[in-house]
Write a protein that holds these residues in place. Structure first.
Motif, PDB file in Angstrom:
ATOM      1  N   VAL A   1      41.184  60.331  90.045  1.00 25.55           N
ATOM      2  CA  VAL A   1      41.236  61.281  88.924  1.00 25.55           C
ATOM      3  C   VAL A   1      42.629  61.914  88.833  1.00 25.55           C
ATOM      4  CG1 VAL A   1      40.354  63.500  88.062  1.00 25.55           C
ATOM      5  CG2 VAL A   1      38.748  61.749  88.877  1.00 25.55           C
ATOM      6  N   GLU A   2      43.181  62.335  89.974  1.00 26.52           N
ATOM      7  CA  GLU A   2      44.508  62.963  89.968  1.00 26.52           C
ATOM      8  C   GLU A   2      45.589  61.976  89.543  1.00 26.52           C
ATOM      9  OE1 GLU A   2      45.255  66.223  90.174  1.00 26.52           O
ATOM     10  OE2 GLU A   2      43.063  66.350  90.116  1.00 26.52           O
ATOM     11  N   LYS A   3      45.527  60.736  90.053  1.00 21.22           N
ATOM     12  CA  LYS A   3      46.519  59.726  89.658  1.00 21.22           C
ATOM     13  C   LYS A   3      46.392  59.402  88.177  1.00 21.22           C
ATOM     14  CE  LYS A   3      46.657  57.769  94.172  1.00 21.22           C
ATOM     15  NZ  LYS A   3      45.787  56.998  94.989  1.00 21.22           N
ATOM     16  N   PHE A   4      45.154  59.304  87.694  1.00 19.78           N
ATOM     17  CA  PHE A   4      44.929  59.039  86.277  1.00 19.78           C
ATOM     18  C   PHE A   4      45.609  60.120  85.436  1.00 19.78           C
ATOM     19  CE2 PHE A   4      42.600  59.585  82.330  1.00 19.78           C
ATOM     20  CZ  PHE A   4      42.416  58.296  81.874  1.00 19.78           C
ATOM     21  N   LYS A   5      45.404  61.384  85.798  1.00 24.57           N
ATOM     22  CA  LYS A   5      46.013  62.499  85.057  1.00 24.57           C
ATOM     23  C   LYS A   5      47.540  62.403  85.086  1.00 24.57           C
ATOM     24  CE  LYS A   5      42.245  65.777  85.737  1.00 24.57           C
ATOM     25  NZ  LYS A   5      41.791  66.954  86.474  1.00 24.57           N
ATOM     26  N   LYS A   6      48.107  62.123  86.253  1.00 25.78           N
ATOM     27  CA  LYS A   6      49.566  62.017  86.363  1.00 25.78           C
ATOM     28  C   LYS A   6      50.099  60.850  85.540  1.00 25.78           C
ATOM     29  CE  LYS A   6      49.961  64.176  90.901  1.00 25.78           C
ATOM     30  NZ  LYS A   6      50.188  63.959  92.328  1.00 25.78           N
ATOM     31  N   MET A   7      49.393  59.727  85.578  1.00 23.76           N
ATOM     32  CA  MET A   7      49.824  58.557  84.821  1.00 23.76           C
ATOM     33  C   MET A   7      49.714  58.821  83.313  1.00 23.76           C
ATOM     34  SD  MET A   7      48.212  55.646  87.342  1.00 23.76           S
ATOM     35  CE  MET A   7      49.030  54.149  86.783  1.00 23.76           C
ATOM     36  N   ARG A   8      48.642  59.478  82.892  1.00 24.87           N
ATOM     37  CA  ARG A   8      48.490  59.846  81.469  1.00 24.87           C
ATOM     38  C   ARG A   8      49.596  60.815  81.063  1.00 24.87           C
ATOM     39  NH1 ARG A   8      46.129  58.322  77.292  1.00 24.87           N
ATOM     40  NH2 ARG A   8      45.247  60.318  76.746  1.00 24.87           N
ATOM     41  N   ASP A   9      49.931  61.777  81.941  1.00 26.62           N
ATOM     42  CA  ASP A   9      51.007  62.729  81.641  1.00 26.62           C
ATOM     43  C   ASP A   9      52.349  62.024  81.468  1.00 26.62           C
ATOM     44  OD1 ASP A   9      49.241  64.859  81.699  1.00 26.62           O
ATOM     45  OD2 ASP A   9      49.833  65.544  83.705  1.00 26.62           O
ATOM     46  N   LYS A  10      52.521  60.885  82.120  1.00 31.05           N
ATOM     47  CA  LYS A  10      53.756  60.097  81.984  1.00 31.05           C
ATOM     48  C   LYS A  10      53.713  59.209  80.742  1.00 31.05           C
ATOM     49  CE  LYS A  10      55.854  58.458  85.588  1.00 31.05           C
ATOM     50  NZ  LYS A  10      57.075  59.039  86.016  1.00 31.05           N
ATOM     51  N   GLY A  11      52.599  59.254  80.002  1.00 32.90           N
ATOM     52  CA  GLY A  11      52.501  58.487  78.758  1.00 32.90           C
ATOM     53  C   GLY A  11      51.805  57.148  78.886  1.00 32.90           C
ATOM     54  N   LEU A  12      51.141  56.894  80.023  1.00 34.29           N
ATOM     55  CA  LEU A  12      50.429  55.624  80.189  1.00 34.29           C
ATOM     56  C   LEU A  12      49.033  55.716  79.582  1.00 34.29           C
ATOM     57  CD1 LEU A  12      51.491  54.859  83.857  1.00 34.29           C
ATOM     58  CD2 LEU A  12      52.422  53.859  81.773  1.00 34.29           C
ATOM     59  N   ASN A  13      48.594  54.624  78.987  1.00 33.88           N
ATOM     60  CA  ASN A  13      47.266  54.515  78.390  1.00 33.88           C
ATOM     61  C   ASN A  13      46.426  53.538  79.201  1.00 33.88           C
ATOM     62  OD1 ASN A  13      47.464  55.984  75.662  1.00 33.88           O
ATOM     63  ND2 ASN A  13      49.338  54.769  75.773  1.00 33.88           N
ATOM     64  N   PHE A  14      45.140  53.822  79.338  1.00 34.44           N
ATOM     65  CA  PHE A  14      44.251  53.015  80.167  1.00 34.44           C
ATOM     66  C   PHE A  14      43.251  52.270  79.284  1.00 34.44           C
ATOM     67  CE2 PHE A  14      46.129  55.914  83.023  1.00 34.44           C
ATOM     68  CZ  PHE A  14      46.107  55.320  84.268  1.00 34.44           C
ATOM     69  N   PRO A  15      43.364  50.942  79.222  1.00 30.56           N
ATOM     70  CA  PRO A  15      42.489  50.165  78.349  1.00 30.56           C
ATOM     71  C   PRO A  15      41.050  50.088  78.852  1.00 30.56           C
ATOM     72  CG  PRO A  15      43.977  48.714  79.559  1.00 30.56           C
ATOM     73  CD  PRO A  15      44.358  50.119  79.906  1.00 30.56           C
ATOM     74  N   ALA A  16      40.178  49.747  77.913  1.00 28.19           N
ATOM     75  CA  ALA A  16      38.749  49.550  78.191  1.00 28.19           C
ATOM     76  C   ALA A  16      38.368  48.145  77.717  1.00 28.19           C
ATOM     77  CB  ALA A  16      37.912  50.607  77.467  1.00 28.19           C
ATOM     78  N   PRO A  17      38.791  47.112  78.461  1.00 29.22           N
ATOM     79  CA  PRO A  17      38.466  45.751  78.051  1.00 29.22           C
ATOM     80  C   PRO A  17      36.978  45.450  78.226  1.00 29.22           C
ATOM     81  CG  PRO A  17      39.464  45.733  80.216  1.00 29.22           C
ATOM     82  CD  PRO A  17      39.525  47.152  79.723  1.00 29.22           C
ATOM     83  N   PHE A  18      36.528  44.391  77.585  1.00 19.89           N
ATOM     84  CA  PHE A  18      35.122  43.995  77.684  1.00 19.89           C
ATOM     85  C   PHE A  18      34.841  43.131  78.905  1.00 19.89           C
ATOM     86  CE2 PHE A  18      35.319  44.754  73.018  1.00 19.89           C
ATOM     87  CZ  PHE A  18      34.477  45.840  73.028  1.00 19.89           C
ATOM     88  N   TYR A  19      35.846  42.781  79.644  1.00 21.73           N
ATOM     89  CA  TYR A  19      35.705  42.084  80.921  1.00 21.73           C
ATOM     90  C   TYR A  19      36.976  42.367  81.705  1.00 21.73           C
ATOM     91  CZ  TYR A  19      38.596  38.557  78.596  1.00 21.73           C
ATOM     92  OH  TYR A  19      39.597  37.933  77.914  1.00 21.73           O
ATOM     93  N   HIS A  20      36.989  42.041  82.986  1.00 24.36           N
ATOM     94  CA  HIS A  20      38.165  42.319  83.805  1.00 24.36           C
ATOM     95  C   HIS A  20      39.288  41.356  83.443  1.00 24.36           C
ATOM     96  CE1 HIS A  20      36.650  45.528  86.215  1.00 24.36           C
ATOM     97  NE2 HIS A  20      35.564  44.839  86.492  1.00 24.36           N
TER      98      HIS A  20
ATOM     99  N   VAL B   1      34.297  47.744  80.026  1.00 21.17           N
ATOM    100  CA  VAL B   1      32.960  47.969  79.482  1.00 21.17           C
ATOM    101  C   VAL B   1      32.276  46.603  79.601  1.00 21.17           C
ATOM    102  CG1 VAL B   1      31.659  48.621  77.434  1.00 21.17           C
ATOM    103  CG2 VAL B   1      33.870  49.685  77.894  1.00 21.17           C
ATOM    104  N   VAL B   2      31.313  46.503  80.523  1.00 21.55           N
ATOM    105  CA  VAL B   2      30.769  45.187  80.884  1.00 21.55           C
ATOM    106  C   VAL B   2      29.233  45.137  80.790  1.00 21.55           C
ATOM    107  CG1 VAL B   2      32.710  44.702  82.425  1.00 21.55           C
ATOM    108  CG2 VAL B   2      30.652  45.784  83.338  1.00 21.55           C
ATOM    109  N   THR B   3      28.718  43.933  80.878  1.00 25.37           N
ATOM    110  CA  THR B   3      27.267  43.723  80.953  1.00 25.37           C
ATOM    111  C   THR B   3      26.845  43.361  82.371  1.00 25.37           C
ATOM    112  OG1 THR B   3      27.586  41.408  80.341  1.00 25.37           O
ATOM    113  CG2 THR B   3      27.100  42.955  78.552  1.00 25.37           C
ATOM    114  N   HIS B   4      27.811  43.238  83.287  1.00 25.09           N
ATOM    115  CA  HIS B   4      27.526  42.790  84.664  1.00 25.09           C
ATOM    116  C   HIS B   4      28.349  43.570  85.681  1.00 25.09           C
ATOM    117  CE1 HIS B   4      30.927  40.704  82.968  1.00 25.09           C
ATOM    118  NE2 HIS B   4      31.407  40.572  84.181  1.00 25.09           N
ATOM    119  N   PRO B   5      28.102  44.877  85.831  1.00 24.26           N
ATOM    120  CA  PRO B   5      28.909  45.671  86.757  1.00 24.26           C
ATOM    121  C   PRO B   5      28.558  45.397  88.222  1.00 24.26           C
ATOM    122  CG  PRO B   5      27.116  46.990  85.976  1.00 24.26           C
ATOM    123  CD  PRO B   5      27.034  45.668  85.236  1.00 24.26           C
TER     124      PRO B   5
END
Length: 163
Positions: A45-64, A153-157
């Motif tokens: 969570v903390e790394k995500f916040k820091k990375m977002r603060d640096k302008g990085l976006n995190f995708p939500a693909p339908f598979y890995h 976002v998957v059908t087989h986690p």
């Protein structure tokens, strides 16, 4: 875009696919047990916040998709333009993760999803699966240890029953 809150994963031991570099330079998925602790989730969570603060976006693909990595707004704009030419790649992304947080004993997140998919969230899009690597160097040259790179976002986690 439409926003949804999703449960992602709870602390526990999971057998996951780990991308592993082979002697010939190729990457092979190897099944390994990994423990996800509350401390590890809070670190994500903390790394995500820091990375977002640096302008990085995190995708939500339908598979890995191993090309689905945190990117800057400029990289995102370039990829969006390229993806319009490659319809299949565009179809692989439901949106971008806006925030992550630990609540009720689980990692949860808010996804800003493409309107085209909004009616499917909670119906055919019920489950999530995250991808993390031991190390990742972003497009700005910063190295991160054990960051989340995307949440598919998957059908087989690996961890079923996330809601």
């Amino acid at each position: 875009m439409a926003k949804f809150t999703k449960e992602i994963v709870a602390p526990g031991k999971y057998v996951v696919n780990v991308p592993t570099k082979q002697a010939d330079g190729t990457i092979k998925l190897v099944r390994k047990e990994q423990e996800i602790t509350e401390d590890r989730i809070n670190s994500w969570v903390e790394k995500f916040k820091k990375m977002r603060d640096k302008g990085l976006n995190f995708p939500a693909p339908f598979y890995h998709d191993f090309s689905a990595l945190p990117i800057t707004e400029e990289e995102k704009a370039r990829l969006d333009a390229e993806q319009r030419k490659e319809e299949n790649r565009t179809k692989n992304n439901a949106g971008y993760w806006e925030s992550l947080f630990y609540k009720d004993g689980k990692l949860q997140g808010i996804i800003d999803a493409d309107e085209a998919y909004s009616e499917r969230f909670g119906k055919s899009f019920k489950e999530c699966s995250l991808m993390s690597l031991p190390k990742f160097t972003d497009g700005l040259g910063e190295e991160w240890e054990d960051p989340i790179l995307h949440i598919a976002v998957v059908t087989h986690p690996i961890a079923p029953g996330q809601g």
